[in-house]
Design a protein around this motif. Structure first.
Motif, short mmCIF file in Angstrom:
data_model
loop_
_atom_site.label_atom_id
_atom_site.label_comp_id
_atom_site.label_asym_id
_atom_site.label_seq_id
_atom_site.Cartn_x
_atom_site.Cartn_y
_atom_site.Cartn_z
N LEU A 2 43.66 79.56 9.93
CA LEU A 2 42.84 80.56 10.04
C LEU A 2 42.79 81.68 9.03
O LEU A 2 43.50 82.49 8.87
N GLU A 3 42.00 81.39 7.90
CA GLU A 3 41.83 82.24 6.67
C GLU A 3 40.54 82.91 6.84
O GLU A 3 39.45 82.54 6.98
N CYS A 4 40.63 84.23 6.98
CA CYS A 4 39.43 85.23 7.17
C CYS A 4 39.09 85.97 5.71
O CYS A 4 38.88 87.45 6.01
N ASN A 5 39.16 85.39 4.81
CA ASN A 5 39.32 86.26 3.80
C ASN A 5 37.81 86.51 3.48
O ASN A 5 37.41 87.81 2.92
N ASP A 6 36.80 85.89 3.94
CA ASP A 6 35.20 86.18 3.79
C ASP A 6 35.00 87.52 4.85
O ASP A 6 34.28 88.04 4.47
N VAL A 7 35.56 87.65 5.83
CA VAL A 7 35.46 88.74 6.71
C VAL A 7 35.97 90.01 5.76
O VAL A 7 35.20 90.94 5.90
N VAL A 8 37.06 89.70 5.20
CA VAL A 8 37.40 90.94 4.47
C VAL A 8 36.46 91.53 3.18
O VAL A 8 36.30 92.63 2.85
N LEU A 9 35.97 90.30 2.57
CA LEU A 9 34.96 90.67 1.65
C LEU A 9 33.80 91.33 2.23
O LEU A 9 33.30 92.30 1.60
N GLU A 66 24.56 85.04 -3.24
CA GLU A 66 24.48 83.78 -4.33
C GLU A 66 25.14 83.96 -5.36
O GLU A 66 25.87 82.73 -5.92
N ASN A 67 25.75 84.83 -5.88
CA ASN A 67 26.51 84.99 -7.18
C ASN A 67 28.03 85.48 -6.67
O ASN A 67 28.84 85.38 -7.88
N ILE A 68 28.38 85.79 -5.48
CA ILE A 68 29.80 86.50 -5.12
C ILE A 68 30.58 85.51 -4.35
O ILE A 68 31.20 84.77 -4.36
N TYR A 69 29.73 85.74 -3.07
CA TYR A 69 30.12 84.82 -1.84
C TYR A 69 30.33 83.41 -1.87
O TYR A 69 31.42 82.58 -1.69
N LEU A 70 29.25 82.84 -2.09
CA LEU A 70 28.96 81.36 -1.99
C LEU A 70 29.80 80.60 -3.41
O LEU A 70 30.63 79.56 -2.93
N PRO A 71 29.67 81.06 -4.35
CA PRO A 71 30.50 80.41 -5.56
C PRO A 71 32.24 80.58 -5.09
O PRO A 71 33.00 79.75 -5.40
N ALA A 72 32.75 81.70 -4.50
CA ALA A 72 33.90 81.89 -4.09
C ALA A 72 34.37 81.18 -3.01
O ALA A 72 35.49 80.49 -2.94
N ALA A 73 33.49 80.99 -2.08
CA ALA A 73 33.81 80.43 -0.55
C ALA A 73 33.82 78.99 -0.93
O ALA A 73 34.54 78.07 -0.04
N GLN A 74 32.93 78.37 -1.71
CA GLN A 74 32.77 76.90 -2.14
C GLN A 74 34.13 76.36 -2.58
O GLN A 74 34.03 75.02 -3.04
N THR A 75 35.14 77.07 -3.39
CA THR A 75 36.12 76.54 -3.89
C THR A 75 37.02 76.11 -2.82
O THR A 75 38.08 75.26 -3.45
N MET A 76 36.94 76.37 -1.64
CA MET A 76 37.95 75.82 -0.69
C MET A 76 39.38 76.07 -0.70
O MET A 76 40.41 75.42 -0.29
#
Length: 973
Positions: A885-892, A647-657
């Protein structure tokens, strides 16, 4: 005539006759009168014709043995000379009888005198030579020879012989004590009416009848003589009393020397037995006090219970008996707040000691006395519970010293009539209850203390004592402050009425009057004794006969109380031992019937058994494998932090597109999270894991034939240990550094790590998507299938949300790349569309519904992107830039997963190396604290089985000590 002649003949022939006193003497035949010899042989010949002559006299007068017994009358014509001859012969026979009586009387006198002289010489030879031991009897005793009956003193010489036998090593002072008792008997005889010349002289003038002419003159003269003789008698008694005190002082000093040698192992076994006898009895009372703090009817062993009104002088009387100022003092305030059991015994040094302490207070030193008084006051205040004024808990104290009478006294709080400010409301009833509990013991000796300086009608304690002992069979009445009473009372006869038992509605075994000083706290015991002696020596109470000499002074009181105490002990102790023997049989029978296969473990033994089991369970934590620790820690830590990460790290960062914005946002939020929350959360998880594993092992042990009687104790130990345990703060700092370094690393080195990160991300997103679907279903209510199958309907709010959801889903289909937030015009458009369908909706409800719908939409897209990234490791490893293919979320998620692994490993090492041992230490400390807290043990280890074992142990201990005491008592007798 024949009997007399036979007696003389026996003397003549046997030459040896015994008189009535057993003295033997010789009388030769030649010294007898010739006629007596003839009569002797004539009698023998006539009485025993077959007996041959056994002496020369018999051979010469054989012919005479045939003479007739009585001579015939002379024939007529022979004249009167023959009659005269016969008459003279009869007179000779009478003279012979008289001669025989003379010799009998003479022989008896001579023989008796000889026997008396011989017996006297034999007795005189048996007496020892006492010249070498004149030091035993002081010089002033010889000065009393004119006043003491020497015949009575002679009777005690055999006892002095035994003293002389022991003197080369050590004198037997018990014999000297018996001699002192003899001297006291002389004084007592002086007090008895009609036994002394002084008393007889005092009565003679009173009983004499004066002549009628000078009646008035003789009456006044007789009165003066009576007064003079009474004063002389009083002076004589005082003189003897001082002499006795001097003898007793010397006896006390000598006994002190003897006891000091006895401590070094020298002789005097009897004194040693007597000394330990009261200690053995006191131990029994202490055990009974612990066994039954309420003193129920089972505890009927004697003790001297000191009761009285407040400030009546109870404590002062007890101090005079103990010969030391050992109790705290106050002016008119309550000082005795709990019962104090004082065991008095004889010893070489004047010392005091508490039952639960090894410190000895030297009562000869003022600083030790002050420390003892302070300690007693502290113990009293500590025993009083909050909100109370007095306590029923007993303080046990022993006092030893030379010449102290052996007994056990219990000083109780003074009885009050009114509750004053600062006291608890039930203080008066509590004091009455404590006093009654002690006095209702049928073998307790009640020492009733009455203040003589106040009006008798104000006494409270006398009514209480008369209720508990109406016949007065075990009550001793003591009137204190007699010096003030003599000054204040207009009629001293009231004191006489008190000590004679005529004023108070109570009976007593004896009545005593004492003086316990002038009321100054700084007075010493010796000064109080001198003041008391001077007062009674000059008091009119003794001179006028209102008080008897044996009724005054605390010394006489102490002797009387001690005698009464030991008499009661000897009469009742065996009966009490039999009662405890019966109780032991009943308890053992109950145990055999209810617990035949269990050992009789009391509460302390059960606690030790539970202690060992708990320590074994703590040690079992060290057997947990590292893999198990890390798996549990990693799982629990992710459950604790997953919500924050999504809620505080992944979603706010991922929703920036945006890739750059995503990485920047993630780095910032991870840094903040690591600095503030993550280490604390990790340590909380580690501590909870340790607790759960500890509880799991305890539960597993419980199933292995463990005793369920320990359940409450184990739970309390676990909770208290966890409460006391604190994680090392330095470990938190090191953990923060480790976590920060783990989260900064972005380099995935191999494909398995990449696949593991994708799997971790996929599982996490699926769990979040499932939760989101559940929330949306709750918002819109059941669908058509659930409504038809389960007969459920939507609520009006759910109907509104369902219409809102449908409208927002159409919007998402039109704009799949929509941002996370709705614009205001979009909210207005949705609301108007709903109003067109007749649905009134609030804008806040639209935004709330949009948040859940967009979350589901985003998670679904993220899962699709996760599947696409399964083949993206090749591009990531070669740092190819591919916009599709941006996989920054996988790295997170890999960074998060790696941080969890490293944190779990670090916590596992800290747990196994440090915290498990610290927990074991805490458990040991808690067990030690619980072991010293008897109240807590009673609360945690309960049940009939425990109580039965406790009672069995106490009853056996009491019975054994009583039997040992009775055996020692019989040996002393």
């Amino acid at each position: 005539m024949l009997r007399v002649g036979r007696a003389v003949a026996c003397m003549a022939c046997k030459n040896l006759v015994s008189n009535n006193m057993g003295v033997r003497f010789r009388m030769p035949l030649q010294k007898l009168h010739p006629l007596s010899r003839a009569i002797h042989h004539r009698y023998n010949a006539s009485a025993n014709p077959q007996r041959p002559p056994h002496c020369s006299a018999a051979r010469h007068f054989t012919s005479m043995s045939r003479l007739p017994m009585r001579p015939p009358k002379p024939p007529p014509g022979h004249g009167g000379w023959r009659y005269q001859q016969h008459r003279n012969f009869w007179m000779l026979r009478l003279a012979s009888r008289l001669l025989k009586l003379r010799y009998i009387v003479l022989g008896s006198a001579v023989g008796g005198g000889y026997t008396a002289k011989k017996t006297y010489e034999e007795w005189k030879d048996m007496l020892p030579d006492m010249s070498a031991y004149n030091w035993v009897i002081p010089d002033f005793v010889w000065e009393l020879s004119d006043h003491i009956d020497l015949d009575k003193l002679t009777k005690i010489l055999p006892e002095l012989e035994e003293i002389a036998k022991l003197l080369p090593e050590l004198p037997d002072f018990d014999k000297i004590g018996e001699n002192f008792t003899f001297l006291k008997s002389i004084l007592s005889t002086a007090e008895a009416p009609g036994d002394t010349p002084v008393k007889a002289a005092t009565e003679a003038p009173v009983t004499a009848k004066p002549e009628a002419s000078d009646k008035q003159f003789k009456k006044s003269s007789d009165k003066e003589k009576v007064d003079q003789l009474q004063e002389e008698l009083l002076r004589t008694q005082m003189k003897y009393q001082r002499m006795l005190e001097r003898l007793e002082k010397e006896n006390k000093d000598l006994r002190k020397v003897m006891l000091q040698k006895d401590e070094k192992g020298i002789h005097q076994r009897k004194i040693k037995v007597c000394k330990s006898l009261i200690d053995m009895y006191s131990e029994v009372l202490d055990i009974l006090s612990d066994f039954d703090s309420n003193y129920n009817t089972q505890d009927h062993l004697p003790r001297v219970v000191v009761v009285g009104d407040q400030s009546a002088g109870k404590t002062s009387v007890l101090e005079m008996i103990a010969q030391a100022r050992i109790f705290p003092r106050g002016s008119g305030e309550m000082m005795t707040r709990s019962p104090v059991k004082v065991t008095l015994s004889e010893g070489p040094h004047h010392v005091a000691m508490f039952k639960d302490s090894s410190r000895e207070f030297d009562l000869g030193k003022e600083e030790d006395l002050a420390a003892l008084r302070h300690e007693i006051e502290l113990r009293m205040r500590k025993s009083v519970k909050e909100g109370q004024t007095v306590s029923p808990e007993t303080i046990s104290l022993s006092v030893k010293g030379p010449g102290i009478q052996r007994m056990v006294l219990v000083d109780l709080p003074g009885v009050i009539s009114t509750v004053t400010a600062g006291m608890a409301a039930d203080t008066k009833e509590t004091i009455f209850s404590i006093s009654k509990n002690y006095m209702q013991n049928p073998n307790a000796i009640i020492l009733c203390i009455q203040d003589g300086s106040v009006d008798a009608e104000r006494s409270i304690v006398t009514d209480l004592v008369s209720q508990m002992d109406p016949q007065g069979k075990r009550t001793i009445f003591v009137l204190t402050k007699v010096d003030l009473a003599e000054k204040n009372l207009a009629s001293p006869n009231r004191i006489q009425q008190i000590v004679e038992g005529k004023l108070f509605p109570m009976k007593a075994l004896g009545y005593f009057a004492v003086v316990t000083g002038k009321g100054s706290a700084g007075e010493s015991i010796d000064s109080i004794k001198d003041y008391e002696e001077d007062f009674f020596q000059n008091s009119r109470l003794l001179k006028d006969g209102m008080l008897k000499a044996h009724q005054v002074t605390t010394k006489n009181l102490s002797l009387a109380v001690s005698d009464c105490f030991w008499k009661m002990v000897r009469e009742s102790v065996e009966q009490q031992a039999d009662a405890f023997k019966a109780s032991r049989f009943n308890l053992e029978t109950e145990w055999k019937n209810n617990y035949p296969r269990l050992r009789e473990l009391d509460r302390n033994e059960l606690f030790e058994k539970a202690k060992n089991e708990i320590l074994d369970e703590v040690i079992s934590l060290s057997q947990v494998t590292p893999k198990h620790w890390e798996a549990i820690l990693q799982k629990k830590l992710w459950e604790r932090v997953s919500t924050h990460v999504i809620e505080n790290i992944y979603l706010p960062a991922a929703q920036t597109m945006n890739s750059g914005t995503f990485n920047t946002t993630v780095d910032i939020k991870l840094k903040q999270w690591t600095d503030k929350q993550l280490p604390h959360k990790a340590l909380e998880v580690a501590w909870e894991t340790l607790q759960e594993e500890f509880a799991r092992f305890m539960a597993e042990y419980k199933g292995k034939d463990q005793d369920d009687i320990f359940d409450k104790l184990k739970e309390a130990v676990k909770d208290e240990s966890i409460k006391r345990h604190k994680w090392n703060e330095r470990a938190m700092d090191s953990l923060r550094v480790i976590q920060h370094n783990a989260l900064e690393d972005r380099s995935i080195t191999d494909k398995p790590q990449w696949d593991a990160a994708i799997q971790f991300m996929e599982e996490t997103l699926q769990a979040r998507l499932k939760d989101t679907d559940s929330v949306i279903n709750d918002m819109v209510g059941p669908d058509w299938k659930q409504r038809w199958m389960s007969w459920k309907n939507r609520s009006p709010e759910q109907h509104t949300r369902n219409e809102t959801r449908n409208e927002l889903e159409r919007l998402l289909k039109l704009h799949e790349d929509h941002t996370a937030y709705l614009a205001n015009d979009e909210v207005t458009t949705v609301r108007k569309n709903l109003e067109g369908r007749g649905v009134e909706v609030d804008p806040a409800l639209i935004k709330d519904t949009w948040h859940q719908l967009y979350r589901r939409h985003f998670l679904q897209k993220a899962l699709q992107h996760c599947n696409l990234c399964r083949r993206g490791f090749y591009y990531y490893q070669r740092h190819f830039v591919d916009s599709e293919l941006e996989c920054n979320d996988v790295v997170l998620f890999w960074r998060i997963q790696r941080m969890l692994l490293i944190t779990a490993n670090t916590l596992r090492q800290q747990l196994t190396n440090t915290e498990v041992r610290r927990l074991e230490k805490n458990v040991k400390e808690v067990l030690e604290d619980f072991g010293e807290d008897n109240e807590r043990k009673v609360h945690l280890i309960t049940g009939r089985r425990v109580q039965l074992a406790e009672d069995l142990k106490k009853v056996r201990e009491i019975q054994e000590k009583l039997e040992a005491f009775i055996e020692a008592l019989h040996k002393e007798k």
